[in-house]
Scaffold this motif. Structure first.
Motif, short mmCIF file in Angstrom:
data_model
loop_
_atom_site.label_atom_id
_atom_site.label_comp_id
_atom_site.label_asym_id
_atom_site.label_seq_id
_atom_site.Cartn_x
_atom_site.Cartn_y
_atom_site.Cartn_z
N ILE A 76 0.84 -1.21 0.00
CA ILE A 76 0.00 0.00 0.00
C ILE A 76 0.87 1.26 0.00
O ILE A 76 0.46 2.31 -0.53
N LEU A 79 1.20 3.41 -3.12
CA LEU A 79 0.08 4.23 -3.61
C LEU A 79 0.40 5.71 -3.68
O LEU A 79 0.03 6.40 -4.62
N ILE A 86 -6.25 9.82 -0.95
CA ILE A 86 -6.83 8.51 -0.63
C ILE A 86 -8.05 8.75 0.26
O ILE A 86 -7.92 8.99 1.46
N ALA A 90 -12.15 4.63 0.45
CA ALA A 90 -11.17 3.79 -0.26
C ALA A 90 -10.30 3.05 0.76
O ALA A 90 -9.97 1.88 0.56
N GLU A 91 -9.96 3.74 1.85
CA GLU A 91 -9.15 3.09 2.90
C GLU A 91 -9.88 1.86 3.45
O GLU A 91 -9.28 0.81 3.65
N MET A 94 -9.78 -0.91 0.84
CA MET A 94 -8.44 -1.53 0.73
C MET A 94 -8.21 -2.47 1.91
O MET A 94 -7.69 -3.58 1.75
N ASP A 95 -8.61 -1.98 3.08
CA ASP A 95 -8.44 -2.75 4.30
C ASP A 95 -9.15 -4.10 4.21
O ASP A 95 -8.61 -5.14 4.59
N TRP A 98 -8.18 -5.89 -0.09
CA TRP A 98 -6.84 -6.07 -0.67
C TRP A 98 -6.01 -6.95 0.24
O TRP A 98 -6.07 -6.78 1.45
N THR A 103 -10.50 -3.27 -7.96
CA THR A 103 -9.71 -2.15 -8.47
C THR A 103 -10.37 -0.86 -8.01
O THR A 103 -11.59 -0.69 -8.17
N ILE A 104 -9.58 0.03 -7.43
CA ILE A 104 -10.11 1.30 -6.92
C ILE A 104 -9.59 2.44 -7.79
O ILE A 104 -8.39 2.50 -8.09
N ARG A 127 -4.87 -1.83 -8.09
CA ARG A 127 -5.29 -3.03 -7.36
C ARG A 127 -4.09 -3.79 -6.84
O ARG A 127 -2.99 -3.70 -7.40
N MET A 128 -4.32 -4.53 -5.75
CA MET A 128 -3.31 -5.45 -5.21
C MET A 128 -3.86 -6.87 -5.35
O MET A 128 -4.79 -7.24 -4.65
#
Ligand code: AMP
Ligand code: MG
Length: 349
Positions: A76, A79, A86, A90-91, A94-95, A98, A103-104, A127-128
């Motif tokens: 991360i 990013l 961010i 979105a956080e 991702m949490d 990901w 995909t964000i 994306r991860m």
């Protein structure tokens, strides 16, 4: 160009020091492009900071240049190199998701990535992926990696290294072969640059999952407008995709009705294919009947969808009829891909 096939066992091999992954990382640093496994489909990766590498991706695929690439990361912390902000939602996403098939879309930091990778937009999709081989490779080379699906543009996405070779042999430096991918449809693309997140492409993470995490989520209205009059916010969604060679029709109605359509075409002397599920294979009499997973578990349908579409090409049918699926859960992504593969051709009872 010789295309290397590097076999990697994701369960057994020590990935960080695997010589094939080290080789593949060298190619990426030299701005060559290679195919790599992810949990969704195989991707065609290249250095996202390099116009040269990104141009090679577009050329190998024959991809329209206005269709931006998703940037893949392993950490991360990467990013902030190329995103301008961010947002809190979105956080949360991702949490929760990901690494995973989400995909964000963020606002982009100017000048950090190849402009060609983002097709000149002021946003960037990131994306991860949840695949040990992909993550080991990204860590090894230390670069953000632009990676669309590793198919020729317009064809079904590749879920095996063989699919990649069928389309791109001789056009890319190599493919890391770690066996079939799991999810089978691409990542969900969600735009987080607005207060209420918007799904631009349905995929492996469902709308229901996103809403459980961040509350209300919208779907880009262009996705449900099959007349094609609304302009989708993900540039790639306007193109026909995933198409088998033979015309594909989605059939809305009973299975008896679908079998009648098969009979009509057989009488015209055509070779007819049917895309169905394990529950229903016995109900069809056609030249080729493929069971694409189990209807009761839509994840199995997603996992087999592209391989099934590709198999129709090998069996040289003239026309394909497909069952339809409910649009709940991953069914939304399945129906989106089938509609695109069919060029929106549907026959209703
Ligand atoms: P693929 O690389 O084949 O998995 O397709 C990626 C999808 O994400 C395409 O539909 C792109 O148009 C979409 N996409 C990538 N970046 C952006 C962006 N910044 N804004 C909107 N859509 C994007
Ligand atoms: Mg694609």
């Amino acid at each position: 160009m010789n295309t290397n096939v590097w076999k990697v066992d994701k369960y057994v091999d020590k990935l960080e020091s695997n010589p094939h992954i080290v080789d593949a990382a060298h190619f990426l640093r030299d701005n060559e492009v290679i195919a790599l496994p992810t949990e969704t489909v195989y991707g065609l990766g290249g250095n996202a900071e390099s116009d040269e590498a990104v141009t090679k991706i577009f050329e190998a695929k024959g991809r329209p240049v206005d269709n931006p690439l998703i940037i893949h990361i392993a950490d991360i912390a990467q990013l902030e190199q190329f995103t301008a902000e961010i947002p809190a939602k979105a956080e949360v996403l991702m949490d929760q998701f990901w690494p995973g098939p989400l995909t964000i879309i963020f606002k982009k930091k100017q000048g950090a990535l190849s402009e060609k990778a983002t097709a000149g937009l002021d946003t960037v999709g990131v994306r991860m992926p949840d695949h040990p081989v992909a993550l080991a490779l990204f860590r090894q080379c230390g670069l953000p990696i632009a990676a669309p699906s590793a198919n020729s543009s317009g064809k079904p996405s590749p879920t095996t290294a063989q699919h990649v070779m069928d389309d791109l042999n001789g056009k890319i430096a190599g493919v890391l072969d770690a066996g079939p991918t799991g999810v089978g449809v691409e990542s969900t693309v969600v735009d987080c640059t607005e207060e209420i997140p918007v799904i631009l492409r349905p995929g492996g993470i469902t709308k229901e999952q996103l809403e459980a995490a961040v509350g209300q989520v919208r779907i880009d209205p262009a996705l449900t407008n099959t007349e094609g009059t609304a302009r989708p916010k993900a540039p790639g969604m306007k193109y026909r995709h995933y198409a088998p060679n033979a015309p594909l029709y989605l059939v809305s109605g009973t299975r008896v009705f679908l079998q009648q359509l098969v009979e009509e075409k057989k009488q015209e002397g055509l070779r007819v294919g049917v895309l169905t599920t394990e529950e229903h294979t016995g109900e069809f009499d056609a030249d080729v009947v493929f069971a694409c997973g189990r209807r009761a578990e839509l994840e199995t349908v997603a996992a087999m969808l592209y391989d099934t579409l590709r198999k129709f090409n090998q069996s040289e049918v003239d026309v394909i009829f497909s069952e339809m699926f409910p649009t709940t859960g991953v069914g939304l992504a399945i129906m989106n891909r089938l509609q695109k593969a069919a060029g929106n051709k549907m026959i209703s009872e």
